[in-house]
Design a protein around this motif. Structure first.
Motif, mmCIF file in Angstrom:
data_model
loop_
_atom_site.group_PDB
_atom_site.id
_atom_site.type_symbol
_atom_site.label_atom_id
_atom_site.label_comp_id
_atom_site.label_asym_id
_atom_site.label_seq_id
_atom_site.Cartn_x
_atom_site.Cartn_y
_atom_site.Cartn_z
ATOM 1 N N CYS A 316 0.853 -1.186 0.000
ATOM 2 C CA CYS A 316 0.000 0.000 0.000
ATOM 3 C C CYS A 316 0.888 1.235 0.000
ATOM 4 N N ARG A 317 0.283 2.404 -0.185
ATOM 5 C CA ARG A 317 1.048 3.650 -0.182
ATOM 6 C C ARG A 317 0.803 4.480 1.069
ATOM 7 N N LEU A 318 -0.344 4.254 1.711
ATOM 8 C CA LEU A 318 -0.744 5.125 2.810
ATOM 9 C C LEU A 318 -1.457 4.319 3.882
ATOM 10 N N VAL A 319 -1.042 4.501 5.134
ATOM 11 C CA VAL A 319 -1.703 3.885 6.283
ATOM 12 C C VAL A 319 -2.329 4.993 7.118
ATOM 13 N N LEU A 320 -3.621 4.879 7.372
ATOM 14 C CA LEU A 320 -4.347 5.855 8.177
ATOM 15 C C LEU A 320 -4.772 5.190 9.473
ATOM 16 N N GLU A 321 -4.201 5.611 10.580
ATOM 17 C CA GLU A 321 -4.423 4.925 11.852
ATOM 18 C C GLU A 321 -5.723 5.387 12.515
ATOM 19 N N GLY A 322 -6.798 4.689 12.203
ATOM 20 C CA GLY A 322 -8.079 4.978 12.825
ATOM 21 C C GLY A 322 -8.133 4.498 14.261
ATOM 22 N N ALA A 323 -7.379 3.450 14.582
ATOM 23 C CA ALA A 323 -7.295 2.927 15.949
ATOM 24 C C ALA A 323 -6.172 3.629 16.697
ATOM 25 N N ASN A 324 -6.128 3.438 18.006
ATOM 26 C CA ASN A 324 -5.018 3.937 18.818
ATOM 27 C C ASN A 324 -3.912 2.894 18.875
ATOM 28 N N GLY A 325 -2.700 3.291 18.517
ATOM 29 C CA GLY A 325 -1.542 2.410 18.634
ATOM 30 C C GLY A 325 -1.579 1.151 17.799
ATOM 31 N N PRO A 326 -2.070 1.179 16.556
ATOM 32 C CA PRO A 326 -2.144 -0.059 15.780
ATOM 33 C C PRO A 326 -0.814 -0.527 15.202
ATOM 34 N N THR A 327 0.194 0.352 15.188
ATOM 35 C CA THR A 327 1.470 0.017 14.550
ATOM 36 C C THR A 327 2.570 -0.085 15.591
ATOM 37 N N LEU A 328 3.236 -1.234 15.654
ATOM 38 C CA LEU A 328 4.342 -1.408 16.595
ATOM 39 C C LEU A 328 5.570 -0.639 16.103
ATOM 40 N N PRO A 329 6.452 -0.199 17.016
ATOM 41 C CA PRO A 329 7.622 0.593 16.614
ATOM 42 C C PRO A 329 8.499 -0.083 15.555
ATOM 43 N N ALA A 330 8.712 -1.392 15.677
ATOM 44 C CA ALA A 330 9.538 -2.087 14.681
ATOM 45 C C ALA A 330 8.879 -2.037 13.311
ATOM 46 N N ALA A 331 7.555 -2.121 13.298
ATOM 47 C CA ALA A 331 6.825 -2.035 12.030
ATOM 48 C C ALA A 331 6.927 -0.627 11.443
ATOM 49 N N ASP A 332 6.928 0.379 12.294
ATOM 50 C CA ASP A 332 7.101 1.762 11.831
ATOM 51 C C ASP A 332 8.377 1.910 11.008
ATOM 52 N N ASP A 333 9.468 1.329 11.521
ATOM 53 C CA ASP A 333 10.758 1.423 10.826
ATOM 54 C C ASP A 333 10.698 0.753 9.463
#
Length: 423
Positions: A316-333
């Motif tokens: 995908c090109r864009l992630v929109l975080e509708g939930a709180n904290g859905p992305t773990l820090p390692a995944a962010d990187d």
């Protein structure tokens, strides 16, 4: 005993995710980094026992929480969650994200959150009312329109807020509509509040899509969670010409390359209680949801959904975080390395708390705005907040999340510094 003694050793917990996000912003805070421990320590945490007489005459006990993370910029603001997996540590993290969210939007609030470890679907209407009223009485000493203002979250709704408002009002001897937000309209609620969080996801998503050159026309969208946030976001993207090709909830994952009829799916879910069995799409496996090709992904369920493994698979090109904290820090990187833009939760899903702010203001003045006025004010604040974060990200060469934390933490810690320590 310190509230931090309740923190687990799980590096993927919500609190650990929040702390990792704080660490990443420290190099951008300059002299304010001296006050950074303020961000790591919740100001106040209350654990309450809630005895409940069930309809069959038995008595059960439930554990409830209210955490006020930081009140430097104003009274606490944050929802109340009814869910069987609620823990003190989770509520701490959610309250901390509320601190950052309110500061990022420049709302005059601090961060708070509450919850009860319960499955509300297992309670009758009367049991739910008794649970809510006892919980409100137990936390009543630390909430109030100038202290801490609860709101709906997962498992709660305007009816729960009405019970909370009534209980607190009865205990103080006067009707006070401003003690909670997200109330029914005729009890001082605000027009536009129900759809505000989902609308905010759409507004920030549309603005960011424009910045990265992504047209919404025939854009492929996937939504995890079809609750209040996901359903509204899905409807608005569909109305804008996008195709919602995949939807996932607790019961099933659906896919239709030609686009799912969102109004029909929402109607099915409201009738059946889940999306399972809907015949307008094909059922696929839970993990296959993360492996399809999309343009925009909207995680709008619970925290910790985008793991490192899933981040490697995402197309995908864009992630929109509708939930709180859905992305773990390692995944962010990983997402950053793969050039996938993430609009962080503290901006993306802040539409709800923004309209809650409008509701709070309207309750104090007893003067209420039209829904068009609400939406226009909401759109303007959301777009301005995203622009500020985008400019900060360009200035410091960081992700939108780190930039949002930089903007927010500068405001929080400046308030802490200027207020000083008492005594």
């Amino acid at each position: 005993m310190s509230v931090l003694s309740y923190v687990s050793a799980d590096n993927n917990s919500a609190w650990a995710t929040y702390l990792a996000q704080v660490e990443r912003v420290l190099p951008h805070l300059g002299d304010l980094a001296r006050w950074a421990d303020t961000l790591r320590h919740p100001k106040r945490a209350l654990i309450v026992d809630i005895p409940l007489e069930m309809d069959d005459g038995s008595v059960r006990h439930f554990e409830g929480y209210r955490v006020q993370h930081n009140l430097s910029r104003g009274p606490g603001k944050g929802g109340v969650r009814y869910h069987p997996d609620v823990t003190l540590e989770e509520v701490m993290a959610l309250s901390a994200w509320m601190t950052v969210k309110c500061a990022a939007l420049n709302l005059p609030f601090g961060g708070a959150k509450g919850g009860i470890r319960v499955d509300p679907r297992e309670l009758s209407h009367k049991e739910l009312e008794r649970l809510t009223r006892r919980y409100t009485s137990e936390i009543g000493t630390i909430i109030g329109p100038q202290q801490d203002i609860p709101a709906p979250d997962v498992g709660t709704n305007p009816q729960v807020m009405a019970w909370m408002m009534d209980t607190w009002s009865m205990n103080v001897g006067t009707t006070c509509t401003g003690v909670v937000t997200g109330k029914p309209i005729h009890l001082g609620g605000s027009l536009g509040r129900v759809k505000a969080t989902g609308r905010g996801v759409f507004i920030t998503g549309r603005a960011m899509a424009q910045r990265i050159g992504l047209s919404l026309e025939n854009c492929r969208v996937a939504v995890q969670g079809l609750g209040n946030v996901g359903s509204v976001a899905a409807e608005l993207f569909s109305e804008a010409g996008a195709k919602v090709v995949s939807v996932q909830d607790h019961s099933a994952t659906l896919y239709n390359a030609n686009g799912i009829n969102i109004p029909a799916l929402v109607a099915w879910q409201q009738q059946k209680g889940s999306i399972a069995g809907f015949n307008g799409a094909t059922a696929i496996s839970h993990e296959a949801f993360w492996e399809q090709s999309y343009d925009i992904l909207i995680p709008a369920a619970l925290e910790g959904q985008i793991t490192a493994d899933r981040a490697r698979k995402l197309v995908c090109r864009l992630v929109l975080e509708g939930a709180n904290g859905p992305t773990l820090p390692a995944a962010d990187d990983i997402l950053r390395a793969r050039n996938i833009t993430v609009v962080p939760d503290v901006i993306c899903n802040a539409g709800g708390v923004t309209v809650s702010y409008f509701e709070w203001v309207q309750d104090f003045s007893s003067f209420f705005w039209s829904e068009d006025e609400i939406n226009a004010r909401l759109d303007r604040i959301m777009e301005q907040a995203l622009l500020s974060v985008w400019q900060k990200s360009q200035e410091i060469g960081a992700t939108l999340r780190t930039a949002a934390y930089a903007v927010a933490c500068e405001r929080i810690l400046t308030a802490r510094k200027e207020r000083g320590l008492y005594p």
